[in-house]
Design a protein around this motif. Structure first.
Motif, PDB file in Angstrom:
ATOM      1  N   LEU A   1      -2.326 -10.790  21.806  1.00  0.00           N
ATOM      2  CA  LEU A   1      -1.804  -9.941  20.718  1.00  0.00           C
ATOM      3  C   LEU A   1      -1.720 -10.811  19.472  1.00  0.00           C
ATOM      4  O   LEU A   1      -1.019 -11.821  19.475  1.00  0.00           O
ATOM      5  CB  LEU A   1      -0.407  -9.430  21.074  1.00  0.00           C
ATOM      6  N   TRP A   2      -2.465 -10.469  18.430  1.00  0.00           N
ATOM      7  CA  TRP A   2      -2.407 -11.294  17.233  1.00  0.00           C
ATOM      8  C   TRP A   2      -2.584 -10.459  15.979  1.00  0.00           C
ATOM      9  O   TRP A   2      -2.916  -9.279  16.050  1.00  0.00           O
ATOM     10  CB  TRP A   2      -3.426 -12.429  17.294  1.00  0.00           C
ATOM     11  N   LEU A   3      -2.316 -11.096  14.821  1.00  0.00           N
ATOM     12  CA  LEU A   3      -2.399 -10.432  13.519  1.00  0.00           C
ATOM     13  C   LEU A   3      -3.615 -10.910  12.746  1.00  0.00           C
ATOM     14  O   LEU A   3      -3.986 -12.085  12.804  1.00  0.00           O
ATOM     15  CB  LEU A   3      -1.140 -10.728  12.684  1.00  0.00           C
ATOM     16  N   GLU A   4      -4.229  -9.988  12.004  1.00  0.00           N
ATOM     17  CA  GLU A   4      -5.295 -10.305  11.063  1.00  0.00           C
ATOM     18  C   GLU A   4      -5.085  -9.415   9.842  1.00  0.00           C
ATOM     19  O   GLU A   4      -4.299  -8.471   9.887  1.00  0.00           O
ATOM     20  CB  GLU A   4      -6.685  -9.991  11.659  1.00  0.00           C
ATOM     21  N   THR A   5      -5.804  -9.723   8.750  1.00  0.00           N
ATOM     22  CA  THR A   5      -5.830  -8.781   7.634  1.00  0.00           C
ATOM     23  C   THR A   5      -7.219  -8.166   7.576  1.00  0.00           C
ATOM     24  O   THR A   5      -8.216  -8.820   7.911  1.00  0.00           O
ATOM     25  CB  THR A   5      -5.513  -9.457   6.287  1.00  0.00           C
ATOM     26  N   ALA A   6      -7.286  -6.911   7.141  1.00  0.00           N
ATOM     27  CA  ALA A   6      -8.560  -6.194   7.139  1.00  0.00           C
ATOM     28  C   ALA A   6      -9.573  -6.878   6.228  1.00  0.00           C
ATOM     29  O   ALA A   6     -10.781  -6.814   6.467  1.00  0.00           O
ATOM     30  CB  ALA A   6      -8.347  -4.741   6.706  1.00  0.00           C
ATOM     31  N   ASP A   7      -9.078  -7.568   5.173  1.00  0.00           N
ATOM     32  CA  ASP A   7     -10.006  -8.234   4.251  1.00  0.00           C
ATOM     33  C   ASP A   7     -10.295  -9.679   4.640  1.00  0.00           C
ATOM     34  O   ASP A   7     -11.018 -10.382   3.937  1.00  0.00           O
ATOM     35  CB  ASP A   7      -9.469  -8.164   2.815  1.00  0.00           C
ATOM     36  N   GLY A   8      -9.734 -10.132   5.758  1.00  0.00           N
ATOM     37  CA  GLY A   8     -10.000 -11.495   6.217  1.00  0.00           C
ATOM     38  C   GLY A   8      -9.292 -12.575   5.415  1.00  0.00           C
ATOM     39  O   GLY A   8      -9.518 -13.762   5.629  1.00  0.00           O
ATOM     40  N   GLY A   9      -8.408 -12.175   4.502  1.00  0.00           N
ATOM     41  CA  GLY A   9      -7.752 -13.159   3.640  1.00  0.00           C
ATOM     42  C   GLY A   9      -6.770 -14.064   4.366  1.00  0.00           C
ATOM     43  O   GLY A   9      -6.586 -15.221   3.994  1.00  0.00           O
ATOM     44  N   LEU A  10      -6.124 -13.525   5.385  1.00  0.00           N
ATOM     45  CA  LEU A  10      -5.211 -14.336   6.202  1.00  0.00           C
ATOM     46  C   LEU A  10      -6.054 -15.197   7.138  1.00  0.00           C
ATOM     47  O   LEU A  10      -6.887 -14.686   7.889  1.00  0.00           O
ATOM     48  CB  LEU A  10      -4.283 -13.428   7.011  1.00  0.00           C
ATOM     49  N   VAL A  11      -5.832 -16.534   7.082  1.00  0.00           N
ATOM     50  CA  VAL A  11      -6.593 -17.467   7.917  1.00  0.00           C
ATOM     51  C   VAL A  11      -5.621 -18.106   8.905  1.00  0.00           C
ATOM     52  O   VAL A  11      -4.656 -18.757   8.491  1.00  0.00           O
ATOM     53  CB  VAL A  11      -7.262 -18.553   7.053  1.00  0.00           C
TER      54      VAL A  11
END
Ligand SMILES: [Ca+2]
Ligand SMILES: [Ca+2]
Length: 204
Positions: free
Chosen positions: A87-97
């Motif tokens: 279970l993890w988090l991402e941002t739709a625009d890929g900005g979170l690294v």
């Protein structure tokens, strides 16, 4: 049935996983408190950012942006003990690294099929698209969450160093969300005060 669920069901039939433990993303839920809508999460690669329980609402007021997911299987049954690593988090625009496992949930799902994100993330980069995604086994759970993320690792190379100071210096007296670390709508000393202690930070 989604293709992935079909594959997992085959694995289950082969004894490689229990069908009762396979999430159906379309039936799983994810939520935040309504007060946290539009809040900003301050992240640092070494985990020294703020916990989600102390995110910043627009204007800079502290707000609890705890993210809660509830996992259910294709039969609609709660899934207990689902591993946090999936279970993890991402941002739709890929900005979170993210650092390796840097945005995983705090714990396996509990007896109610639920787990949360409250601890500081290990990550850099930024996104003001308000499209944070919680994923289960790589599949997004809907809806996207209206949360933003920024970091003293402005350029998202997972190290906080001199190259990250440039966008902060350029925005002083003006505005750029990515360096408004306390989310109060201004770029000033308070943001520098959050940047300086993070210099040298990297993934664990
Ligand atoms: Ca950097
Ligand atoms: Ca600020």
């Amino acid at each position: 049935m989604t293709r992935m669920t079909a594959i997992l069901t085959l694995l289950a039939a082969a004894g490689m996983a229990s069908a009762a433990d396979i999430p159906e993303p379309d039936l799983c839920t994810v939520e935040i408190d309504a007060l946290a809508i539009g809040a900003s999460i301050f992240v640092v690669p070494d985990g020294s950012g703020t916990p989600l329980t102390a995110a910043s609402a627009p204007g800079g007021v502290e707000v609890d942006a705890t993210i809660t997911v509830t996992l259910v299987n294709p039969a609609g049954e709660l899934i207990v003990g689902y591993p946090a690593e999936d279970l993890w988090l991402e941002t739709a625009d890929g900005g979170l690294v993210a650092c390796p496992d840097g945005t995983t949930a705090d714990a396996p799902t509990d007896e109610n099929g639920q787990t949360v994100w409250q601890q500081p993330l290990h990550a850099g980069g930024w996104s003001d698209a308000e499209s944070l995604l919680a994923l289960v086994a790589g599949v997004p759970i809907h809806p996207e969450l209206p949360l933003r993320v920024n970091s003293p690792d402005v350029n998202g190379d997972l190290e906080v160093n001199l190259s990250d100071i440039v966008p902060l210096a350029q925005a002083l007296g003006g505005y750029a969300y990515e360096v408004d670390f306390n989310h109060d709508g201004a770029i000033n000393l308070s943001d520098i005060a959050r940047f300086v202690p993070a210099i040298g930070a990297a993934c664990p």
